[in-house]
Design a protein around this motif. Structure first.
Motif, PDB file in Angstrom:
ATOM      1  N   LEU A  95       0.821  -1.201   0.000  1.00 36.53           N
ATOM      2  CA  LEU A  95       0.000   0.000   0.000  1.00 36.53           C
ATOM      3  C   LEU A  95       0.863   1.262   0.000  1.00 36.53           C
ATOM      4  CD1 LEU A  95      -2.815   1.285   0.147  1.00 36.53           C
ATOM      5  CD2 LEU A  95      -2.676   1.065   2.632  1.00 36.53           C
ATOM      6  N   GLU A  96       1.891   1.272   0.841  1.00 37.10           N
ATOM      7  CA  GLU A  96       2.788   2.428   0.892  1.00 37.10           C
ATOM      8  C   GLU A  96       3.455   2.658  -0.462  1.00 37.10           C
ATOM      9  OE1 GLU A  96       5.437   1.648   4.138  1.00 37.10           O
ATOM     10  OE2 GLU A  96       4.037   2.450   5.627  1.00 37.10           O
ATOM     11  N   ARG A  97       3.900   1.578  -1.101  1.00 32.76           N
ATOM     12  CA  ARG A  97       4.520   1.707  -2.427  1.00 32.76           C
ATOM     13  C   ARG A  97       3.556   2.344  -3.418  1.00 32.76           C
ATOM     14  NH1 ARG A  97       9.265  -1.215  -3.224  1.00 32.76           N
ATOM     15  NH2 ARG A  97       9.539  -2.703  -1.544  1.00 32.76           N
ATOM     16  N   GLN A  98       2.332   1.839  -3.430  1.00 31.20           N
ATOM     17  CA  GLN A  98       1.342   2.365  -4.373  1.00 31.20           C
ATOM     18  C   GLN A  98       1.068   3.844  -4.136  1.00 31.20           C
ATOM     19  OE1 GLN A  98      -1.940  -0.290  -3.704  1.00 31.20           O
ATOM     20  NE2 GLN A  98      -1.148  -1.864  -5.094  1.00 31.20           N
ATOM     21  N   LEU A  99       1.024   4.250  -2.873  1.00 32.48           N
ATOM     22  CA  LEU A  99       0.722   5.635  -2.541  1.00 32.48           C
ATOM     23  C   LEU A  99       1.910   6.574  -2.763  1.00 32.48           C
ATOM     24  CD1 LEU A  99      -1.323   5.104   0.748  1.00 32.48           C
ATOM     25  CD2 LEU A  99      -2.214   5.745  -1.504  1.00 32.48           C
ATOM     26  N   GLU A 100       3.126   6.037  -2.649  1.00 31.42           N
ATOM     27  CA  GLU A 100       4.309   6.881  -2.645  1.00 31.42           C
ATOM     28  C   GLU A 100       5.072   6.980  -3.948  1.00 31.42           C
ATOM     29  OE1 GLU A 100       7.429   6.579   0.314  1.00 31.42           O
ATOM     30  OE2 GLU A 100       5.948   5.844   1.736  1.00 31.42           O
ATOM     31  N   LEU A 101       5.055   5.963  -4.774  1.00 29.82           N
ATOM     32  CA  LEU A 101       5.965   5.937  -5.917  1.00 29.82           C
ATOM     33  C   LEU A 101       5.797   7.157  -6.827  1.00 29.82           C
ATOM     34  CD1 LEU A 101       6.361   2.188  -6.875  1.00 29.82           C
ATOM     35  CD2 LEU A 101       8.025   3.717  -5.820  1.00 29.82           C
ATOM     36  N   ASP A 102       4.581   7.641  -6.988  1.00 29.89           N
ATOM     37  CA  ASP A 102       4.375   8.837  -7.791  1.00 29.89           C
ATOM     38  C   ASP A 102       5.102  10.035  -7.182  1.00 29.89           C
ATOM     39  OD1 ASP A 102       3.031  10.438  -9.911  1.00 29.89           O
ATOM     40  OD2 ASP A 102       2.037  11.343  -8.167  1.00 29.89           O
ATOM     41  N   ARG A 103       5.084  10.125  -5.870  1.00 30.99           N
ATOM     42  CA  ARG A 103       5.768  11.234  -5.193  1.00 30.99           C
ATOM     43  C   ARG A 103       7.281  11.102  -5.326  1.00 30.99           C
ATOM     44  NH1 ARG A 103       2.942  14.488  -1.630  1.00 30.99           N
ATOM     45  NH2 ARG A 103       0.727  14.028  -1.490  1.00 30.99           N
ATOM     46  N   HIS A 104       7.788   9.882  -5.269  1.00 29.93           N
ATOM     47  CA  HIS A 104       9.227   9.679  -5.472  1.00 29.93           C
ATOM     48  C   HIS A 104       9.613  10.045  -6.905  1.00 29.93           C
ATOM     49  CE1 HIS A 104      10.419   7.890  -1.614  1.00 29.93           C
ATOM     50  NE2 HIS A 104       9.205   7.362  -1.600  1.00 29.93           N
ATOM     51  N   ALA A 105       8.728   9.777  -7.846  1.00 31.90           N
ATOM     52  CA  ALA A 105       8.986  10.157  -9.244  1.00 31.90           C
ATOM     53  C   ALA A 105       9.013  11.683  -9.372  1.00 31.90           C
ATOM     54  CB  ALA A 105       7.918   9.553 -10.157  1.00 31.90           C
ATOM     55  N   ARG A 106       8.112  12.370  -8.694  1.00 29.47           N
ATOM     56  CA  ARG A 106       8.098  13.840  -8.721  1.00 29.47           C
ATOM     57  C   ARG A 106       9.376  14.406  -8.100  1.00 29.47           C
ATOM     58  NH1 ARG A 106       2.851  15.403  -5.754  1.00 29.47           N
ATOM     59  NH2 ARG A 106       3.754  17.487  -5.924  1.00 29.47           N
ATOM     60  N   LEU A 107       9.832  13.789  -7.010  1.00 32.86           N
ATOM     61  CA  LEU A 107      11.078  14.225  -6.381  1.00 32.86           C
ATOM     62  C   LEU A 107      12.254  14.019  -7.340  1.00 32.86           C
ATOM     63  CD1 LEU A 107      12.780  15.228  -3.977  1.00 32.86           C
ATOM     64  CD2 LEU A 107      12.798  12.854  -3.134  1.00 32.86           C
ATOM     65  N   ALA A 108      12.280  12.889  -8.041  1.00 32.12           N
ATOM     66  CA  ALA A 108      13.359  12.620  -8.996  1.00 32.12           C
ATOM     67  C   ALA A 108      13.380  13.692 -10.093  1.00 32.12           C
ATOM     68  CB  ALA A 108      13.186  11.228  -9.611  1.00 32.12           C
TER      69      ALA A 108
END
Length: 200
Positions: free
Chosen positions: A43-56
C-alpha cells in the motif's frame, strides 16, 4: 514551602511514572507482530511511488541545488516537548537529560532525509532508501533503550522487560509517524528530500 506548592511538586513527581506507566501499558501491543506488514508495504509503495517520481524530476532539474544540512533534532515537536518537560520536571531532566536520549538517532535520520539518497535514484530506489532510513531510526531508538534499561528499571521500579517495551512502543510510534509524515513532495519541512527545492 506552602501546602499548595508541596501538592504541585508532588503532582509533578508522580506525573512521570504515570506517563511511563501508560506508555508501558501501551507497549504490550508492541510485543505482538504487526498485522499485514507485507500488505502495508504494498500500500505504501502504491501511494508513494508517484511522489518519489516527482522528487526525482525536481532533483534532476538544472536549477535544483541541495541546501546545506539542517536539523530540528526529533521532528514533530518531540525535541521541543522534551525541553518543556525538562523545564517543568527537574527530576525528569536529571534522569533523561535536556534532549531526548535518542536525539542522535533523529539527527542521523534527518541526514538521510535531507539528501534523499543519490540524486539519480529511481523512484523505487528512493522508496527503499526511505523505508531503510525509517527502519534504522526505529532500531536506533530500541538500541538506546537497551543501553538505558538497567538505569531506568531501578529509577522507576519497573521490570527491564517493561522498560524495553516502553522503548519499543516509542520506536514503533516514531516509525509510523515518519512513514506517514515523511513522504516526499509534501509541504512538511521534515519530508523525504527536504534539502531539495519543493516539488512543483
Amino acid at each position: 514551602m506552602t501546602r499548595l506548592e508541596g501538592n504541585r511538586a508532588g503532582a509533578r513527581r508522580s506525573a512521570i511514572p504515570l506517563v511511563l506507566g501508560l506508555l508501558v501499558g501501551a507497549g504490550s501491543a508492541a510485543d505482538e507482530p504487526a498485522p499485514n506488514e507485507p500488505m502495508m508495504d504494498t500500500l505504501e509503495r502504491q501511494l508513494e511511488l508517484d511522489r518519489h517520481a516527482r522528487l526525482a524530476l525536481r532533483r534532476s532539474a538544472a536549477d535544483s541545488r541541495l541546501a546545506p544540512f539542517t536539523t530540528d533534532g526529533c521532528s514533530g515537536g518531540l525535541s521541543a516537548g522534551w525541553d518543556y518537560l525538562g523545564a517543568w520536571f527537574a527530576r525528569f531532566r536529571t534522569v533523561h537529560g535536556d534532549r531526548p536520549p535518542w536525539e542522535s538517532c533523529c539527527v542521523a535520520h534527518d541526514r538521510l532525509y535531507h539528501a534523499a539518497g543519490p540524486r539519480d535514484a529511481t523512484p523505487e530506489e528512493s522508496f527503499e532508501r526511505r523505508r531503510d532510513a525509517d527502519l534504522a531510526l526505529r532500531a536506533c531508538v530500541i538500541e538506546t533503550g537497551a543501553e538505558r534499561v538497567h538505569e531506568l528499571s531501578a529509577e522507576y521500579g519497573l521490570s527491564e522487560e517493561q522498560i524495553a517495551g516502553l522503548y519499543r512502543t516509542v520506536a514503533d510510534l516514531m516509525y509510523r509517524s515518519v512513514r506517514l509524515g515523511g513522504i516526499p513532495c509534501s509541504p512538511f519541512p521534515w519530508r523525504w528530500g527536504y534539502g531539495w527545492p519543493a516539488c512543483d
